[in-house]
Design a protein around this motif. Structure first.
Motif, PDB file in Angstrom:
ATOM      1  N   LEU A  13       0.803  -1.217   0.000  1.00 40.68           N
ATOM      2  CA  LEU A  13       0.000   0.000   0.000  1.00 40.68           C
ATOM      3  C   LEU A  13       0.839   1.273   0.000  1.00 40.68           C
ATOM      4  CD1 LEU A  13      -2.818  -1.071   2.473  1.00 40.68           C
ATOM      5  CD2 LEU A  13      -3.100  -0.534   0.041  1.00 40.68           C
ATOM      6  N   THR A  14       2.113   1.174   0.362  1.00 40.14           N
ATOM      7  CA  THR A  14       2.998   2.344   0.349  1.00 40.14           C
ATOM      8  C   THR A  14       3.964   2.318  -0.833  1.00 40.14           C
ATOM      9  OG1 THR A  14       4.538   1.239   1.861  1.00 40.14           O
ATOM     10  CG2 THR A  14       2.868   2.685   2.841  1.00 40.14           C
ATOM     11  N   ILE A 248      -5.545   3.349   8.710  1.00 41.45           N
ATOM     12  CA  ILE A 248      -4.710   2.924   9.832  1.00 41.45           C
ATOM     13  C   ILE A 248      -4.510   1.417   9.772  1.00 41.45           C
ATOM     14  CG2 ILE A 248      -4.484   2.801  12.336  1.00 41.45           C
ATOM     15  CD1 ILE A 248      -6.275   5.287  12.494  1.00 41.45           C
ATOM     16  N   LEU A 249      -3.245   0.997   9.708  1.00 38.67           N
ATOM     17  CA  LEU A 249      -2.867  -0.406   9.834  1.00 38.67           C
ATOM     18  C   LEU A 249      -2.240  -0.588  11.208  1.00 38.67           C
ATOM     19  CD1 LEU A 249      -3.196  -0.102   6.748  1.00 38.67           C
ATOM     20  CD2 LEU A 249      -1.263  -1.649   6.452  1.00 38.67           C
ATOM     21  N   PRO A 250      -2.779  -1.480  12.051  1.00 36.65           N
ATOM     22  CA  PRO A 250      -2.278  -1.605  13.421  1.00 36.65           C
ATOM     23  C   PRO A 250      -0.834  -2.073  13.462  1.00 36.65           C
ATOM     24  CG  PRO A 250      -3.808  -3.384  12.919  1.00 36.65           C
ATOM     25  CD  PRO A 250      -3.878  -2.425  11.771  1.00 36.65           C
ATOM     26  N   ILE A 259      -1.559   5.580   6.520  1.00 35.47           N
ATOM     27  CA  ILE A 259      -1.316   5.786   5.093  1.00 35.47           C
ATOM     28  C   ILE A 259      -2.370   6.756   4.571  1.00 35.47           C
ATOM     29  CG2 ILE A 259      -1.018   4.664   2.845  1.00 35.47           C
ATOM     30  CD1 ILE A 259      -0.645   2.013   4.323  1.00 35.47           C
ATOM     31  N   SER A 260      -1.930   7.808   3.907  1.00 38.57           N
ATOM     32  CA  SER A 260      -2.846   8.826   3.395  1.00 38.57           C
ATOM     33  C   SER A 260      -3.062   8.668   1.895  1.00 38.57           C
ATOM     34  CB  SER A 260      -2.300  10.226   3.692  1.00 38.57           C
ATOM     35  OG  SER A 260      -2.227  10.446   5.089  1.00 38.57           O
ATOM     36  N   GLY A 262      -5.184  10.664  -1.387  1.00 43.06           N
ATOM     37  CA  GLY A 262      -5.954  11.821  -1.824  1.00 43.06           C
ATOM     38  C   GLY A 262      -7.110  11.406  -2.708  1.00 43.06           C
ATOM     39  N   VAL A 263      -8.098  12.284  -2.855  1.00 40.33           N
ATOM     40  CA  VAL A 263      -9.236  11.979  -3.707  1.00 40.33           C
ATOM     41  C   VAL A 263      -8.740  11.622  -5.116  1.00 40.33           C
ATOM     42  CG1 VAL A 263      -9.567  14.437  -4.276  1.00 40.33           C
ATOM     43  CG2 VAL A 263     -11.450  12.812  -4.558  1.00 40.33           C
ATOM     44  N   GLY A 264      -9.235  10.528  -5.664  1.00 35.89           N
ATOM     45  CA  GLY A 264      -8.826  10.064  -6.980  1.00 35.89           C
ATOM     46  C   GLY A 264      -7.652   9.106  -6.978  1.00 35.89           C
ATOM     47  N   ASP A 265      -6.973   8.956  -5.848  1.00 35.73           N
ATOM     48  CA  ASP A 265      -5.854   8.006  -5.769  1.00 35.73           C
ATOM     49  C   ASP A 265      -6.366   6.577  -5.923  1.00 35.73           C
ATOM     50  OD1 ASP A 265      -4.058  10.021  -5.430  1.00 35.73           O
ATOM     51  OD2 ASP A 265      -3.670   9.650  -3.295  1.00 35.73           O
ATOM     52  N   LEU A 266      -5.497   5.725  -6.487  1.00 35.00           N
ATOM     53  CA  LEU A 266      -5.891   4.354  -6.823  1.00 35.00           C
ATOM     54  C   LEU A 266      -5.146   3.322  -5.982  1.00 35.00           C
ATOM     55  CD1 LEU A 266      -5.818   4.585 -10.735  1.00 35.00           C
ATOM     56  CD2 LEU A 266      -7.817   4.851  -9.242  1.00 35.00           C
ATOM     57  N   ILE A 267      -5.852   2.242  -5.645  1.00 32.97           N
ATOM     58  CA  ILE A 267      -5.236   1.020  -5.136  1.00 32.97           C
ATOM     59  C   ILE A 267      -5.484  -0.056  -6.181  1.00 32.97           C
ATOM     60  CG2 ILE A 267      -5.249  -0.756  -3.351  1.00 32.97           C
ATOM     61  CD1 ILE A 267      -6.216   1.306  -1.369  1.00 32.97           C
TER      62      ILE A 267
END
Length: 309
Positions: A13-14, A248-250, A259-260, A262-267
């Motif tokens: 994710l990062t 938030i990942l514990p 992990i932040s 923004g609007v429109g960001d993709l996974i």
């Protein structure tokens, strides 16, 4: 296990291209949702593959010739694998799937219907190398339908095929279905059905991640986004942020990971590569399969191959 999954997801994710592995689709809910997807009018692969398997059943059985063990890769509800029981008559059936409870329940039900076949269910991550030392002397037929091979990038697909060719130990083969290149509109509808089942399937991966590691993904923050990437010959599935999001990942006895997006960001959640018949057959040959027989439908939407070592 939770710590390992958290580290895996933290890295993916990062990354420069944030992603979640498609294996996280297939919890019990995701597996059932995929079963529904296969019933949709827009999702042609399942019914087209079934048409090929039914129409050429005798020819496929003749090509297989003999089967000591049918190894069903990504077996799901075992419906496709069990349809081969009458034609190729395996002595053993091994069902492999990432969703442990789902495949165990399917095999338990199937065993009642076919008590003469020795059966077992195995929770397996197909992205890892496979090994079957106890089956080395037996003729194995690996079965990988549904164009699931399209989820592998081309290099990983090559490694996967070489692994299976090696595990045949000179006695067996691979029966596989693969989606073929076709017009973009047909491909688009197959992954963007109007009923929204594919969207639910994609979003459910976030719920599964929450259950597994205790993260805080909220479904209302994300939407399904899928398109055909013509240059790479693949459908890409993503989850797109509908607003600015902090996930938030514990942590493991330490601070939580934030992990932040923004609007429109993709996974990126999945690729589904589409092949030409010529390219796909060449990949099988390159991996060590020598005798390859192919069957397709009149529209040439889908391909079924049996490849022997």
């Amino acid at each position: 296990m939770k710590h390992i999954l958290t580290e895996e997801l933290l890295q993916s994710l990062t990354a420069d291209t944030p992603s979640i592995s498609p294996k996280f689709f297939y919890d019990d809910i995701g597996s059932h949702l995929f079963d529904v997807i296969t019933l949709l009018d827009e999702y042609y692969p399942t019914r087209t593959e079934k048409w090929i398997m039914d129409t050429y059943q005798r020819g496929i059985a003749d090509a297989v010739a003999h089967c000591d063990v049918l190894i069903d890769l990504g077996a799901g509800n075992c419906a496709k694998g069990s349809q081969l029981f009458d034609s190729i008559a395996p002595k053993q059936y091994r069902a492999l799937d990432i969703s442990k409870e789902y495949v165990e329940a399917a095999v338990a039900d199937l065993q009642k219907q076919f008590p003469q076949i020795e059966m077992s269910a195995h929770a397996i991550d197909l992205s890892l190398p496979l090994a079957f030392p106890d089956l080395q002397a037996l003729r194995k037929v690996f079965f990988y339908p549904g164009s699931s091979i399209g989820n592998f990038n081309p290099e990983k697909a090559d490694q996967f095929f070489m692994n299976l060719a090696h595990e045949c130990h000179g006695n067996g083969g691979l029966l596989i279905g693969v989606d073929l290149v076709k017009d973009t509109e047909t491909l688009h509808l197959a992954y963007n059905d109007p009923l929204g089942v594919t969207a639910a399937f994609n979003l459910n991966a976030l719920l599964n991640v929450n259950r597994l590691i205790g993260s805080n993904f909220q479904l209302q923050d994300w939407e399904h986004y899928a398109f055909f990437n013509t240059s790479l010959s693949r459908i890409e599935m993503h989850l797109r942020a509908r607003s600015d999001v902090r996930v938030i990942l514990p942590g493991n006895g330490s601070q939580d990971h934030i992990i932040s997006f923004g609007v429109g960001d993709l996974i990126h959640t999945e690729n589904s590569y589409k092949y030409t018949q010529e390219h796909f057959v060449e990949k099988l040959r390159h991996a060590g399969f020598a005798d390859i027989q192919c069957w397709t439908d009149p529209n040439k939407y889908f391909l079924v191959c049996f490849a022997k070592v």
